[in-house]
Write an enzyme that holds these catalytic residues in place. Structure first.
Site, PDB file in Angstrom:
ATOM      1  N   ASP A   1      10.426   3.045   6.127  1.00  0.00           N
ATOM      2  CA  ASP A   1      10.139   1.723   6.724  1.00  0.00           C
ATOM      3  C   ASP A   1      11.107   1.247   7.586  1.00  0.00           C
ATOM      4  O   ASP A   1      12.349   1.482   7.619  1.00  0.00           O
ATOM      5  CB  ASP A   1      10.095   0.912   5.448  1.00  0.00           C
ATOM      6  CG  ASP A   1       9.133  -0.729   5.544  1.00  0.00           C
ATOM      7  OD1 ASP A   1       7.998  -0.513   5.333  1.00  0.00           O
ATOM      8  OD2 ASP A   1       9.714  -1.421   6.384  1.00  0.00           O
TER       9      ASP A   1
ATOM     10  N   THR B   1      -6.197  -0.335   7.760  1.00  0.00           N
ATOM     11  CA  THR B   1      -7.830  -0.681   7.965  1.00  0.00           C
ATOM     12  C   THR B   1      -7.789  -0.905   9.342  1.00  0.00           C
ATOM     13  O   THR B   1      -7.102  -1.524  10.146  1.00  0.00           O
ATOM     14  CB  THR B   1      -8.065  -2.052   7.299  1.00  0.00           C
ATOM     15  OG1 THR B   1      -7.967  -1.754   5.766  1.00  0.00           O
ATOM     16  CG2 THR B   1      -9.382  -2.393   7.638  1.00  0.00           C
TER      17      THR B   1
ATOM     18  N   ARG C   1       0.792 -13.446   2.402  1.00  0.00           N
ATOM     19  CA  ARG C   1       0.007 -13.075   3.977  1.00  0.00           C
ATOM     20  C   ARG C   1      -1.360 -13.504   3.795  1.00  0.00           C
ATOM     21  O   ARG C   1      -2.170 -13.483   3.137  1.00  0.00           O
ATOM     22  CB  ARG C   1       0.119 -11.821   4.004  1.00  0.00           C
ATOM     23  CG  ARG C   1       1.260 -11.065   4.507  1.00  0.00           C
ATOM     24  CD  ARG C   1       1.120  -9.530   4.688  1.00  0.00           C
ATOM     25  NE  ARG C   1       0.915  -8.862   3.703  1.00  0.00           N
ATOM     26  CZ  ARG C   1       0.562  -7.474   3.458  1.00  0.00           C
ATOM     27  NH1 ARG C   1       0.578  -6.909   4.406  1.00  0.00           N
ATOM     28  NH2 ARG C   1       0.145  -6.916   2.241  1.00  0.00           N
TER      29      ARG C   1
ATOM     30  N   VAL D   1       0.808  -1.286  -0.024  1.00  0.00           N
ATOM     31  CA  VAL D   1      -0.039  -0.035  -0.194  1.00  0.00           C
ATOM     32  C   VAL D   1       1.010   1.370  -0.133  1.00  0.00           C
ATOM     33  O   VAL D   1       0.806   2.377  -0.866  1.00  0.00           O
ATOM     34  CB  VAL D   1      -1.082  -0.052   1.235  1.00  0.00           C
ATOM     35  CG1 VAL D   1      -1.675   1.127   1.153  1.00  0.00           C
ATOM     36  CG2 VAL D   1      -1.844  -1.192   1.210  1.00  0.00           C
TER      37      VAL D   1
ATOM     38  N   CYS E   1      -7.034  -8.056   3.659  1.00  0.00           N
ATOM     39  CA  CYS E   1      -8.179  -7.370   3.378  1.00  0.00           C
ATOM     40  C   CYS E   1      -9.575  -8.078   3.661  1.00  0.00           C
ATOM     41  O   CYS E   1     -10.128  -7.759   4.797  1.00  0.00           O
ATOM     42  CB  CYS E   1      -8.061  -6.518   2.000  1.00  0.00           C
ATOM     43  SG  CYS E   1      -7.335  -5.185   2.018  1.00  0.00           S
TER      44      CYS E   1
ATOM     45  N   THR F   1      -2.418  -4.089   9.372  1.00  0.00           N
ATOM     46  CA  THR F   1      -3.155  -4.218  10.473  1.00  0.00           C
ATOM     47  C   THR F   1      -3.852  -5.627  10.673  1.00  0.00           C
ATOM     48  O   THR F   1      -5.113  -5.925  10.037  1.00  0.00           O
ATOM     49  CB  THR F   1      -4.610  -3.099  10.682  1.00  0.00           C
ATOM     50  OG1 THR F   1      -5.093  -3.095   9.297  1.00  0.00           O
ATOM     51  CG2 THR F   1      -3.995  -1.789  11.158  1.00  0.00           C
TER      52      THR F   1
END
Length: 439
Positions: free
Chosen positions: A40, A125, A336, A22, A265, A90
Site C-alpha cells: 500500500d 470496480t 467514504r 477489500v 459501491c 475507484t
C-alpha cells in the site's frame, strides 16, 4: 509446473496492491495458504498493520497480529510475486464521472515491477472495457512486456460487504475471468484456495466487469423505488415500514428498505455503467433516475428535521441537533461517500451546526472527509433533536433513560427524534409523546 502449483508449493508469491476494506482481507485470507506480499502507498497504514492493528475492523486486530502477510510500502517488493491482485478504490469525480486515477496509478506501479510469466488480476470496480483498454496498455508501457505473451491478465470483482460478519470473503461466490482460457483456469484455481463458496467463470473480462456494476445498480434502483415510496407515504401519513412488512408476506417480495445510499459501491458503481453507456450514445433512463432519488435523500431527511423542529416550537437557528452516526453503513468505520454528510450540508443552509457522534468512525477521517469534529456520546447534553442516522449497535441498544438524558430539560413533545433507519419502536415513541419522525 503451472503458476498455481508454484504458488501452492511456495515457489512463487501473491502480491495484493491496495490494503483497504477489500485488499487487506484478501491478503490475510491467502496468507493462511501461501506466501503473500501486501503493498500500500500509505506508510501510515502499513505501520498500523505491522503493529497488529486493523483500522478497517474487517478481520480484527488478532488476525492482523497472527497473519504472515509481508506488509510493505516499498513497491520493488512486488517483483518478488508472480500473481498480482489490484484492489484499489475507484471513486467518482465531482461531476459523477469515473475517477480512474487510483487504478491507473496501481497499474503503473505493477507495470514497473512486472516480470515475465506473471498474472495480474483487477478487483477494482470499473465499467466494461477498462481492464483491457486502459490497464493493459499501462502495464505494457511500464514493463516493456507484451500481454498475452509475457504476462496474462484477468478481472475478478470484489464483493465484500464491509462490516458484514456473516457474508465474509470466503462465503461469497467469486466471479473470475481471464484474457484467455489458460489464464482463466489459473486465476480460478488460485481463488479457489480461499473462496469456500466457489468461483463462477465468466466468458470474458467485460462480462465480469459488467456483472459487478450491474449487481450494484440493481440494488440502487430497488432502494430508490422504496425511497420514492417513503417520500410519498410521508405525505400520506402512512408508516412505510408497516407497508413493507405487509408486502413482504408474499413469497416473491424483494425485501428492500428505504434509506441513505452511500459508500464506495452502490452509490458509485451505477455512475460507471452510465458513463460508458453514454459514450456509446445511450442515455440512461432508469439508472440515472434511481441515482437522482437516492442522492436526494439526505436533503429530504434534513427538511424533515426542520419541519419537526418548527412543530416542536424550536427556534431553528438556535436548535441543538445531534446526529448519531456518520459512516456510510452500520457497524463499519468507513466514512467514504456517506450521505449523512448531505444532511449536515443541508442543515448548514438553515444555520444549524449539528453535533456528530459516531463510536465506529475514525475521528481523523471524519475531520478530513467532512470537516466534522466527532464527540463522544457521553459528552452530549441539552439536545433539541436526535437524528439516528446510522444503525450502529451502540445506538440500537441505547436505553430509554440514556436517550432521554441527551435532551434538555423540557417536555417530551418538544424533544425531536428523527429515525432514519427505523430502529426505534414507533408505539413506544407515541406512548412517551416524543416528537417523532421516521423514514
Amino acid at each position: 509446473m503451472s503458476l498455481y502449483e508454484k504458488i501452492v508449493n511456495k515457489q512463487e508469491k501473491i502480491s495484493v496492491i491496495g490494503l483497504g476494506y477489500v485488499g487487506m482481507p484478501i491478503a490475510v485470507a491467502f496468507a493462511k495458504k501461501v506466501d503473500v506480499i501486501g503493498f500500500d502507498l500509505s506508510k501510515y497504514k502499513i505501520e498500523l498493520y505491522k503493529s497488529g492493528i486493523d483500522p478497517t475492523n474487517e478481520v480484527g486486530d488478532e488476525a492482523i497480529k497472527q497473519t504472515t502477510v509481508d506488509f510493505t510500502a516499498d513497491e520493488t517488493k512486488i517483483k518478488e510475486a508472480k500473481f498480482h491482485i489490484v484492489a484499489v478504490p475507484t471513486p467518482i469525480n465531482s461531476d459523477k464521472t469515473p475517477n480512474l486515477a487510483p487504478v491507473e496509478g496501481a497499474s503503473t506501479i505493477v507495470g514497473r515491477n512486472l516480470t515475465k510469466g506473471s498474472i495480474v488480476v483487477y478487483e477494482s470496480t470499473v465499467y466494461p472495457g477498462v481492464t483491457e483498454d486502459i490497464c493493459i496498455p499501462i502495464l505494457e508501457k511500464e514493463s516493456g512486456l507484451k500481454c498475452g505473451v509475457d504476462f496474462k491478465i484477468g478481472y475478478s470483482p470484489e464483493r465484500i460487504n464491509p462490516g458484514d460478519k456473516v457474508h465474509t470473503l470466503e462465503k461469497i461466490i467469486k466471479i473470475v475471468s481471464g484474457i484467455d482460457s489458460e489464464s482463466l483456469e489459473e486465476i480460478a484455481k488460485v481463488y479457489e484456495l480461499v473462496i469456500e463458496a466457489g468461483v463462477h467463470r465468466t466468458s470474458s473480462i467485460k462480462v465480469a466487469e459488467a456483472a459487478k456494476v450491474v449487481e450494484n445498480s440493481q440494488r440502487d434502483i430497488n432502494i430508490a423505488f422504496m425511497n420514492e415510496l417513503a417520500m410519498v407515504f410521508d405525505r400520506m401519513e402512512i408508516d412505510t415500514n408497516d407497508v413493507i412488512k405487509a408486502m413482504n408476506t408474499k413469497w416473491n417480495a424483494l425485501k428492500f428498505y428505504p434509506g441513505l445510499v452511500g459508500g464506495h459501491c452502490i452509490g458509485v458503481d451505477p455512475y460507471y455503467f452510465v458513463y460508458e453507456a453514454e459514450k456509446l450514445g445511450y442515455h440512461s433512463q432508469i439508472i440515472l433516475s434511481g441515482r437522482k432519488i437516492n442522492d436526494g435523500m439526505g436533503e429530504f431527511v434534513a427538511d424533515a428535521i426542520i419541519k419537526k423542529l418548527v412543530l416542536a416550537n424550536k427556534v431553528v437557528k438556535q436548535a441543538k441537533v445531534v446526529i448519531l452516526g456518520i459512516t456510510f453503513k452500520e457497524n463499519c468505520p468507513d466514512t467514504r461517500n456517506s450521505k449523512v454528510a448531505d444532511i449536515i450540508k443541508k442543515l448548514d443552509e438553515y444555520g444549524i451546526k449539528p453535533i456528530v457522534v459516531d463510536p465506529q468512525a475514525d475521528k481523523d477521517d471524519a475531520k478530513h472527509e467532512y470537516g466534522v469534529n466527532l464527540i463522544d456520546l457521553d459528552d452530549v447534553k441539552d439536545a433539541d433533536c436526535l437524528v439516528f442516522a446510522v444503525a450502529h449497535d451502540e445506538f440500537k441498544n441505547m436505553s430509554w433513560d440514556k436517550i432521554d438524558s441527551l435532551f434538555g430539560d423540557f417536555a417530551n413533545n418538544e424533544k425531536v427524534i428523527i429515525d432514519v433507519k427505523s430502529i426505534l419502536d414507533r408505539f413506544e415513541m407515541e406512548k412517551r409523546e416524543y416528537s417523532y419522525w421516521k423514514l
